[in-house]
Design a protein around this motif. Structure first.
Motif, PDB file in Angstrom:
ATOM      1  N   ALA A   1     -16.230   1.257 -71.158  1.00  0.00           N
ATOM      2  CA  ALA A   1     -15.273   1.986 -71.989  1.00  0.00           C
ATOM      3  C   ALA A   1     -13.893   1.351 -71.883  1.00  0.00           C
ATOM      4  CB  ALA A   1     -15.227   3.454 -71.571  1.00  0.00           C
TER       5      ALA A   1
ATOM      6  N   HIS B   1     -22.009  -0.085 -73.757  1.00  0.00           N
ATOM      7  CA  HIS B   1     -21.233   1.146 -73.612  1.00  0.00           C
ATOM      8  C   HIS B   1     -22.023   2.339 -74.144  1.00  0.00           C
ATOM      9  CE1 HIS B   1     -18.216   4.072 -75.379  1.00  0.00           C
ATOM     10  NE2 HIS B   1     -17.928   4.102 -74.104  1.00  0.00           N
TER      11      HIS B   1
ATOM     12  N   ARG C   1     -26.831   7.313 -70.750  1.00  0.00           N
ATOM     13  CA  ARG C   1     -26.886   7.237 -69.276  1.00  0.00           C
ATOM     14  C   ARG C   1     -28.006   6.305 -68.809  1.00  0.00           C
ATOM     15  NH1 ARG C   1     -21.846   8.795 -68.160  1.00  0.00           N
ATOM     16  NH2 ARG C   1     -21.430  11.003 -68.571  1.00  0.00           N
TER      17      ARG C   1
ATOM     18  N   ASP D   1     -22.715   5.368 -71.648  1.00  0.00           N
ATOM     19  CA  ASP D   1     -21.973   6.620 -71.788  1.00  0.00           C
ATOM     20  C   ASP D   1     -22.685   7.663 -72.640  1.00  0.00           C
ATOM     21  OD1 ASP D   1     -20.132   4.875 -70.554  1.00  0.00           O
ATOM     22  OD2 ASP D   1     -18.454   6.045 -71.329  1.00  0.00           O
TER      23      ASP D   1
END
Length: 292
Positions: free
Chosen positions: A279, A139, A146, A143
């Motif tokens: 997420a 994650h 990238r 996030d």
């Protein structure tokens, strides 16, 4: 890196005088080989404080120009840039005499593959504990940075002091169009076959973040069942199984709670746009109740 021993545990590396002088100055020592892969060897060694480290050695003369020009810079960039508690820590990278030496955190517990071979399928709480840690690392990559890993598998999740450490960023790539604020489709069909998403099996451009999620689903399934969810010897058969409604239900080795099955199957939604994200994984009920 892992403590798993090589089939040639007595194999040592011979350093040229220049490289040896650099290592001596920095306080590094290389001992015996741990394992050997397609792009180099991994040795156990120590740092200036006599603490164990793992050293990945890559011979630039032995790899192709495509790897040196395309994949190696990405791997080194990822290694330097990804700092997270559940990612293997990199201490130093040294280039000398057409070799690259990557000094990294030494993981004493082997990898998830070795754990499953030795102990079999994990109980839910342990699988949830280690899977959640891996999910937090992925994650963070997705996030915050990238970056897509593009080779998530049980062999690349190491264990150290009962915690996981994600490793091997040879195919990692920043996969985000910042101007348009959306993922960049990938046409490099990399990774490891049992973990391929349907799009990779079908050789179609794919969202690499969604492909990571699919691979995380395979990882979770292996942790809980000690086998792969889909047969992978024949790509056509693999794709048929991936897209067949309810096929996965025939692959569970025992009864699992509804929320766990729902989470597991959310990783394996064929439509990338409908597949769960990392997420969303971390907010799932099974994760929140810690598999208990």
């Amino acid at each position: 890196m892992s403590e798993t021993e090589s089939k040639q545990p007595d194999k040592f590396i011979k350093l040229d005088p220049k490289t040896e002088a650099v290592f001596n100055k920095k306080g590094y020592r290389i001992d015996k080989m741990l394992n050997e892969g397609a792009f180099g060897q991994v040795y156990r060694g120590t740092n200036k404080n006599d603490e164990p480290v793992a050293i990945k050695v890559m011979d630039l003369n032995a790899v192709g120009d495509k790897y040196k020009q395309k994949f190696l810079p990405r791997e080194l960039s990822a290694l330097i840039g990804i700092k997270h508690e559940f990612v293997v820590y990199i201490f130093d990278i040294i280039k000398s005499n057409q070799k690259i030496y990557i000094f990294m955190e030494f993981c004493s517990g082997g990898d998830l593959s070795g754990y499953l071979t030795k102990h079999g399928a994990m109980p839910e709480p342990l699988a949830c504990y280690w899977y959640t840690q891996t999910a937090k690392a992925v994650h963070f990559m997705h996030d915050e940075l990238r970056i897509a890993h593009r080779d998530i598998k049980i062999d690349n999740v190491l264990l150290h002091n009962n915690r996981v450490k994600l490793t091997d960023f040879g195919f990692a790539k920043e996969s985000w169009d910042r101007a348009r604020n959306r993922p960049l489709a990938s046409e490099t069909f990399c990774g490891t076959e049992p973990y391929y998403s349907p799009q990779i099996v079908n050789r179609k451009p794919y969202n690499p973040f969604c492909a990571d999620v699919w691979a995380m689903g395979v990882t979770l399934f292996c942790m809980l069942n000690n086998r792969f969810p889909f047969h992978f010897d024949d790509p056509k058969e693999m794709y048929r199984e991936q897209t067949k409604v309810d096929f996965l239900k025939t692959r569970y080795v025992k009864y699992f709670p509804r929320d766990l099955r729902q989470l597991q199957e959310a990783h394996f939604i064929v439509d990338e746009t409908a597949r769960i994200t990392m997420a969303e994984v971390l907010e799932h009920r099974w994760i929140e109740r810690k598999g208990k």
